[in-house]
Design a protein around this motif. Structure first.
Motif, PDB file in Angstrom:
ATOM      1  N   UNK A  37     -20.111 -55.093  -4.914  1.00 19.02           N
ATOM      2  CA  UNK A  37     -20.401 -54.446  -3.920  1.00 19.02           C
ATOM      3  C   UNK A  37     -20.582 -52.862  -3.892  1.00 19.02           C
ATOM      4  N   UNK A  38     -21.806 -52.400  -3.653  1.00 20.53           N
ATOM      5  CA  UNK A  38     -22.179 -50.883  -3.901  1.00 20.53           C
ATOM      6  C   UNK A  38     -22.436 -50.201  -2.658  1.00 20.53           C
ATOM      7  N   UNK A  39     -21.628 -49.020  -2.670  1.00 18.04           N
ATOM      8  CA  UNK A  39     -21.682 -48.192  -1.476  1.00 18.04           C
ATOM      9  C   UNK A  39     -22.113 -46.939  -1.895  1.00 18.04           C
ATOM     10  N   UNK A  40     -22.867 -46.159  -0.886  1.00 14.86           N
ATOM     11  CA  UNK A  40     -23.378 -44.912  -1.350  1.00 14.86           C
ATOM     12  C   UNK A  40     -23.551 -44.311   0.181  1.00 14.86           C
ATOM     13  N   UNK A  41     -23.072 -42.793   0.061  1.00 16.72           N
ATOM     14  CA  UNK A  41     -22.794 -42.112  -0.998  1.00 16.72           C
ATOM     15  C   UNK A  41     -21.353 -42.481  -1.445  1.00 16.72           C
ATOM     16  N   UNK A  42     -20.462 -41.808  -2.538  1.00 17.96           N
ATOM     17  CA  UNK A  42     -19.153 -42.217  -2.630  1.00 17.96           C
ATOM     18  C   UNK A  42     -18.553 -41.063  -1.853  1.00 17.96           C
ATOM     19  N   UNK A  43     -19.125 -40.013  -1.590  1.00 18.71           N
ATOM     20  CA  UNK A  43     -18.592 -38.823  -0.729  1.00 18.71           C
ATOM     21  C   UNK A  43     -19.572 -38.417   0.166  1.00 18.71           C
ATOM     22  N   UNK A  72     -25.271 -41.489   7.897  1.00 15.34           N
ATOM     23  CA  UNK A  72     -25.555 -43.194   7.489  1.00 15.34           C
ATOM     24  C   UNK A  72     -24.995 -43.363   6.333  1.00 15.34           C
ATOM     25  N   UNK A  73     -24.213 -44.449   6.356  1.00 12.76           N
ATOM     26  CA  UNK A  73     -23.402 -44.975   4.980  1.00 12.76           C
ATOM     27  C   UNK A  73     -24.043 -46.264   4.732  1.00 12.76           C
ATOM     28  N   UNK A  74     -24.424 -46.500   3.344  1.00 10.55           N
ATOM     29  CA  UNK A  74     -25.014 -47.635   3.023  1.00 10.55           C
ATOM     30  C   UNK A  74     -24.075 -48.465   2.288  1.00 10.55           C
ATOM     31  N   UNK A  75     -24.289 -49.788   2.411  1.00  2.38           N
ATOM     32  CA  UNK A  75     -23.778 -50.878   1.686  1.00  2.38           C
ATOM     33  C   UNK A  75     -24.638 -51.696   1.324  1.00  2.38           C
ATOM     34  N   UNK A  76     -24.645 -52.211  -0.247  1.00  3.29           N
ATOM     35  CA  UNK A  76     -25.571 -53.121  -0.987  1.00  3.29           C
ATOM     36  C   UNK A  76     -24.367 -54.233  -1.197  1.00  3.29           C
TER      37      UNK A  76
END
Lengths: 113, 114
Positions: free
Chosen positions: B4-10, B20-24
């Protein structure tokens, strides 16, 4: 989901077995016991789950009492890398409709040399 | 990647701004969860998706928080008019299907509202 109670912290010497207890006295018949752990600055990691029989995998063993009101996660030979917060969670199991994991504050396990 | 990838990290933002926080999620996982975690606390549930729809949004604290998953894969958590109390690590997890299989978590996005 049933509430769980865990000690806030525990210490364990490296190479020894770490036994982490969890009380879940209000668990329902269709609820499983799940364990996750969270190493510092990482997301939680699944460890193991069980219904009523004891379970073992490459990471740990799970012992559930006959009345299912409590359980113990056993790390047979703890290493420094096992230092983490361990969460005990009860929820409907893998055959059930997906539902949220409800985390408590967990047990902070510190493994020492 | 396989996880699971989340961006940004900070993310550092000013009070009152929109983020906005993204989750792949892991490819093929139909269930997706958002949590947030404050220092010293366990992860707190926000919302979970089954496919494109929000199956349980009972954890969203107020109407400033909103999440979408329009194509049943990537999800975005949106926070309007951020407040300092929104500062936390926001975690995303996915699992294989509509049953309670193992959930895989990302590394999280650390949001700081100044």
């Amino acid at each position: 989901d049933a509430k769980t109670t865990q000690p806030p912290s525990m210490d364990c010497a490296e190479g020894r077995a770490a036994n982490l207890p969890c009380n879940h006295s209000t668990i329902s018949g269709n609820e499983y016991v799940y364990w996750y752990r969270q190493i510092h600055s990482q997301g939680p990691q699944y460890i193991i789950h069980g219904l009523k029989n004891n379970e073992t995998n490459e990471m740990a063993s799970l012992i559930i009492t006959e009345d299912r009101k409590s359980s113990t996660l056993i790390l047979p030979h703890a290493t420094l890398r096992d230092t983490a917060v361990y969460y005990c969670i009860v929820r409907v199991g893998p055959a059930g409709t997906a539902s949220k994991l409800t985390f408590g504050t967990g047990t902070r396990l510190q493994v020492t040399l | 990647g396989a996880g699971v990838s989340q961006t940004p990290s900070n993310k550092v933002t000013e009070k009152g701004k929109y983020v906005e926080l993204r989750c792949d999620p892991i490819s093929g996982h139909t269930a997706l969860y958002w949590y947030r975690q404050s220092l010293g606390q366990g992860p707190e549930f926000l919302i979970y998706f089954q496919g494109t729809g929000a199956a349980d949004d009972s954890g969203l604290p107020n109407d400033r928080f909103f999440a979408v998953r329009p194509e049943g894969s990537v999800s975005t958590l949106k926070i309007q008019r951020t407040e300092r109390g929104d500062s936390a690590v926001y975690l995303c997890a996915s699992s294989l299907n509509g049953r309670n299989t193992e959930a895989f978590f990302g590394q999280g996005t650390r949001l700081t509202v100044v």
